[in-house]
Scaffold this active site. Structure first.
Site, PDB file in Angstrom:
ATOM      1  N   ALA A 261      20.030 -61.332  27.860  1.00  0.00           N
ATOM      2  CA  ALA A 261      19.401 -60.816  26.645  1.00  0.00           C
ATOM      3  C   ALA A 261      19.362 -61.878  25.549  1.00  0.00           C
ATOM      4  O   ALA A 261      20.288 -61.990  24.740  1.00  0.00           O
ATOM      5  CB  ALA A 261      20.133 -59.564  26.176  1.00  0.00           C
TER       6      ALA A 261
ATOM      7  N   GLU B 141      14.053 -61.394  21.282  1.00  0.00           N
ATOM      8  CA  GLU B 141      14.033 -60.285  20.315  1.00  0.00           C
ATOM      9  C   GLU B 141      12.587 -60.030  19.902  1.00  0.00           C
ATOM     10  O   GLU B 141      11.717 -60.863  20.156  1.00  0.00           O
ATOM     11  CB  GLU B 141      14.887 -60.653  19.095  1.00  0.00           C
ATOM     12  CG  GLU B 141      16.351 -60.845  19.448  1.00  0.00           C
ATOM     13  CD  GLU B 141      17.239 -61.049  18.230  1.00  0.00           C
ATOM     14  OE1 GLU B 141      16.716 -61.062  17.091  1.00  0.00           O
ATOM     15  OE2 GLU B 141      18.451 -61.180  18.433  1.00  0.00           O
TER      16      GLU B 141
ATOM     17  N   ALA C 284      11.668 -62.989  17.886  1.00  0.00           N
ATOM     18  CA  ALA C 284      12.188 -64.288  18.329  1.00  0.00           C
ATOM     19  C   ALA C 284      11.962 -64.444  19.826  1.00  0.00           C
ATOM     20  O   ALA C 284      12.765 -63.985  20.649  1.00  0.00           O
ATOM     21  CB  ALA C 284      13.678 -64.407  17.993  1.00  0.00           C
ATOM     22  N   GLY C 285      10.809 -65.053  20.184  1.00  0.00           N
ATOM     23  CA  GLY C 285      10.475 -65.290  21.592  1.00  0.00           C
ATOM     24  C   GLY C 285      10.570 -66.775  21.886  1.00  0.00           C
ATOM     25  O   GLY C 285      11.648 -67.284  22.216  1.00  0.00           O
TER      26      GLY C 285
ATOM     27  N   ILE D 166      14.023 -57.035  28.029  1.00  0.00           N
ATOM     28  CA  ILE D 166      15.154 -57.373  28.888  1.00  0.00           C
ATOM     29  C   ILE D 166      14.945 -56.813  30.296  1.00  0.00           C
ATOM     30  O   ILE D 166      14.899 -55.596  30.514  1.00  0.00           O
ATOM     31  CB  ILE D 166      16.495 -56.903  28.268  1.00  0.00           C
ATOM     32  CG1 ILE D 166      16.607 -57.438  26.820  1.00  0.00           C
ATOM     33  CG2 ILE D 166      17.676 -57.346  29.127  1.00  0.00           C
ATOM     34  CD1 ILE D 166      16.342 -58.928  26.637  1.00  0.00           C
TER      35      ILE D 166
ATOM     36  N   GLN E 207     -17.698 -73.169  55.532  1.00  0.00           N
ATOM     37  CA  GLN E 207     -16.917 -74.278  54.993  1.00  0.00           C
ATOM     38  C   GLN E 207     -16.478 -74.006  53.540  1.00  0.00           C
ATOM     39  O   GLN E 207     -15.393 -74.411  53.129  1.00  0.00           O
ATOM     40  CB  GLN E 207     -17.748 -75.565  55.048  1.00  0.00           C
ATOM     41  CG  GLN E 207     -16.893 -76.803  54.954  1.00  0.00           C
ATOM     42  CD  GLN E 207     -17.700 -78.080  55.118  1.00  0.00           C
ATOM     43  OE1 GLN E 207     -18.787 -78.207  54.554  1.00  0.00           O
ATOM     44  NE2 GLN E 207     -17.187 -78.993  55.899  1.00  0.00           N
TER      45      GLN E 207
ATOM     46  N   GLN F 165     -10.754 -63.416  45.150  1.00  0.00           N
ATOM     47  CA  GLN F 165     -12.134 -63.862  45.389  1.00  0.00           C
ATOM     48  C   GLN F 165     -12.474 -63.837  46.876  1.00  0.00           C
ATOM     49  O   GLN F 165     -13.559 -63.392  47.276  1.00  0.00           O
ATOM     50  CB  GLN F 165     -12.298 -65.285  44.824  1.00  0.00           C
ATOM     51  CG  GLN F 165     -13.728 -65.772  44.762  1.00  0.00           C
ATOM     52  CD  GLN F 165     -14.539 -65.044  43.677  1.00  0.00           C
ATOM     53  OE1 GLN F 165     -13.973 -64.454  42.774  1.00  0.00           O
ATOM     54  NE2 GLN F 165     -15.844 -65.060  43.822  1.00  0.00           N
TER      55      GLN F 165
ATOM     56  N   GLY G 204     -15.128 -57.704  46.933  1.00  0.00           N
ATOM     57  CA  GLY G 204     -14.931 -56.428  46.241  1.00  0.00           C
ATOM     58  C   GLY G 204     -13.642 -55.741  46.666  1.00  0.00           C
ATOM     59  O   GLY G 204     -12.959 -55.108  45.849  1.00  0.00           O
TER      60      GLY G 204
ATOM     61  N   GLU H 144      10.863 -66.751  30.713  1.00  0.00           N
ATOM     62  CA  GLU H 144      11.780 -67.916  30.709  1.00  0.00           C
ATOM     63  C   GLU H 144      11.108 -69.097  29.998  1.00  0.00           C
ATOM     64  O   GLU H 144      11.289 -70.255  30.377  1.00  0.00           O
ATOM     65  CB  GLU H 144      12.274 -68.254  32.117  1.00  0.00           C
ATOM     66  CG  GLU H 144      13.128 -67.123  32.666  1.00  0.00           C
ATOM     67  CD  GLU H 144      14.208 -67.539  33.632  1.00  0.00           C
ATOM     68  OE1 GLU H 144      14.600 -68.708  33.653  1.00  0.00           O
ATOM     69  OE2 GLU H 144      14.680 -66.647  34.365  1.00  0.00           O
TER      70      GLU H 144
END
Ligand SMILES: Cc1cc2nc3c(=O)[nH]c(=O)nc-3n(C[C@H](O)[C@H](O)[C@H](O)COP(=O)(O)OP(=O)(O)OC[C@H]3O[C@@H](n4cnc5c(N)ncnc54)[C@H](O)[C@@H]3O)c2cc1C
Length: 368
Positions: free
Chosen positions: A113, A116, A119-120, A146, A268, A326, A330, A353
């Site tokens: 932890a 915040e 605060a990253g 967290i 190809q 891709q 679809g 991280e």
């Protein structure tokens, strides 16, 4: 041998639930049970404390193979290492003995932890406070994002002990889920890794014994950063596994899918995409394993390599998973096939991280 055994376990016990875990945004309990039964949930814990004693490279291979089938599940071994590494790197013998044993046994998980709400990237700007009161510390604040919050029994929490000193006024503590005043926010509704709970941790007058401090007062931020040098490599491993899973799936698909009267693998243009995907994955793997060896030896250039491996492998995972979607056309865009989940899961590896912008700051400050 390790890779083969983790792969067969992951394919038999984790893969069958991966789509449901994502669809239902639920914790992968089946994966936790299978990992614990095979002693793969926290392989990094040293044998002295009852762990498997895996080195950094072996830990990376475990995480890579689990992520190949389910990224959410790979956060079990990865975050157990992230949460407990501060104790392993800087904790007292008493703390290690008390907290690593239950982790190794599978009785408790460990979270980390640091972040915040405000605060990253600038983690040192945290506001969570710890104030000394006799033989205790009293913690107040909010930790955000967290991983495994609520599921983990133990939390390494970074908190400000001296607001005058900024990063040198931050200390690290072990907080237990059952400590009075600890509670959790609602699970975040995320783009990917939906099986991995991400929640806020609220600390409301949490009073813990002074010996729960990890290392000396004021060393918490340094320990937090030293931890990331090692664990960014586990995120690289996660990215690598996600990318490999996407390539393996796409490789099988293009040989089955027919257009213009032949398998699309005969074209190809398709072959070149697969070649590029495999080339990038292999480059990411070599960098990740080399960084893991540096983590094991604690080489002087570990900080650069940890950031480089995480940044490169996560960018590769994003590119490769997008290409895999891709290649399925679809069908790749639907939840009937696993590659769109892999593409959503890959995205987080560029963010947590430390974002990949932050990794570039770290690399630039530590050029080899
Ligand atoms: C699913 C998930 C799980 C997480 N798990 C954990 C966990 O277990 N424990 C924990 O402590 N944290 C965890 N985090 C937090 C994560 O590490 C942060 O989200 C991350 O560090 C970014 O911080 P932020 O979100 O505040 O973004 P910000 O810091 O606000 O960044 C926003 C943007 O600005 C860019 N930016 C910021 N500063 C700079 C700069 N100096 N130069 C260039 N660009 C910059 C960033 O790269 C980003 O693109 C998790 C996050 C998520 C989403």
């Amino acid at each position: 041998m390790l890779r083969e055994s983790v792969r067969s376990l992951a394919e038999a016990k984790i893969l069958p639930f991966a789509a449901a875990v994502d669809e239902e945004s639920r914790f992968p309990q089946e994966a936790l049970d299978a990992l614990v039964a095979n002693d793969l949930h926290a392989v990094h814990v040293p044998e002295t404390y009852g762990g498997a004693g895996a080195d950094a490279l072996a830990t990376v291979i475990v995480i890579e193979e689990v992520a190949r089938v389910c990224a959410s599940s790979s956060l079990i071994p990865a975050v157990n290492k992230l949460g407990s590494l501060p104790v392993i790197l800087s904790g007292s013998e008493e703390l290690k003995a008390k907290y690593l044993g239950p982790l190794a046994k599978g009785d408790a998980m460990f979270s980390y932890a640091l972040s915040e709400p405000d605060a990253g990237s600038d983690a040192a700007g945290m506001k969570t406070r710890a104030v000394r009161d006799g033989d205790f510390w009293v913690l107040n604040g909010v930790k955000r994002w967290i991983t495994n919050a609520g599921v983990s029994e133990y939390y390494t929490v970074m908190a400000v002990t001296d607001p005058e000193k900024r990063s040198k006024g931050i200390s690290a503590f072990v907080v237990e889920k059952s400590d009075e005043g600890v509670s959790f926010g609602a699970p975040e509704k995320k783009l990917g890794i939906k099986g991995s709970p991400t929640r806020e941790v609220y600390l409301d007058n949490v009073r813990i014994p002074a010996d729960r401090m990890i290392g000396a007062e004021g060393t918490g931020f340094a320990t937090a950063m030293k931890t990331l040098d090692h664990t960014r490599i586990t995120i690289a491993a996660q990215a690598l596994g996600i990318a490999q899973g996407a390539l393996d799936y796409a490789k099988g698909y293009v040989q089955e899918r027919k257009q213009f009267g032949k398998p699309i693998s005969d074209f190809q243009g398709v072959q070149f995409m697969l070649a590029d995907m495999a080339m990038k994955i292999e480059a990411a793997r070599q960098l990740t394993y080399s960084a893991a060896a540096k983590s094991e030896r604690v080489d002087g250039d570990l900080t650069f390599f940890g950031a480089a491996a995480k940044c490169f492998a996560s960018d590769v995972a994003m590119e490769v998973t997008t290409d895999a979607v891709q290649l399925l056309g679809g069908y790749g865009y639907t939840r009937d096939y696993p590659v769109e989940r892999m593409m959503r899961d890959a995205k987080i590896t560029q963010i947590y991280e430390g974002t990949n912008q932050v990794q570039r700051i770290v690399m630039a400050r530590n050029l080899p």
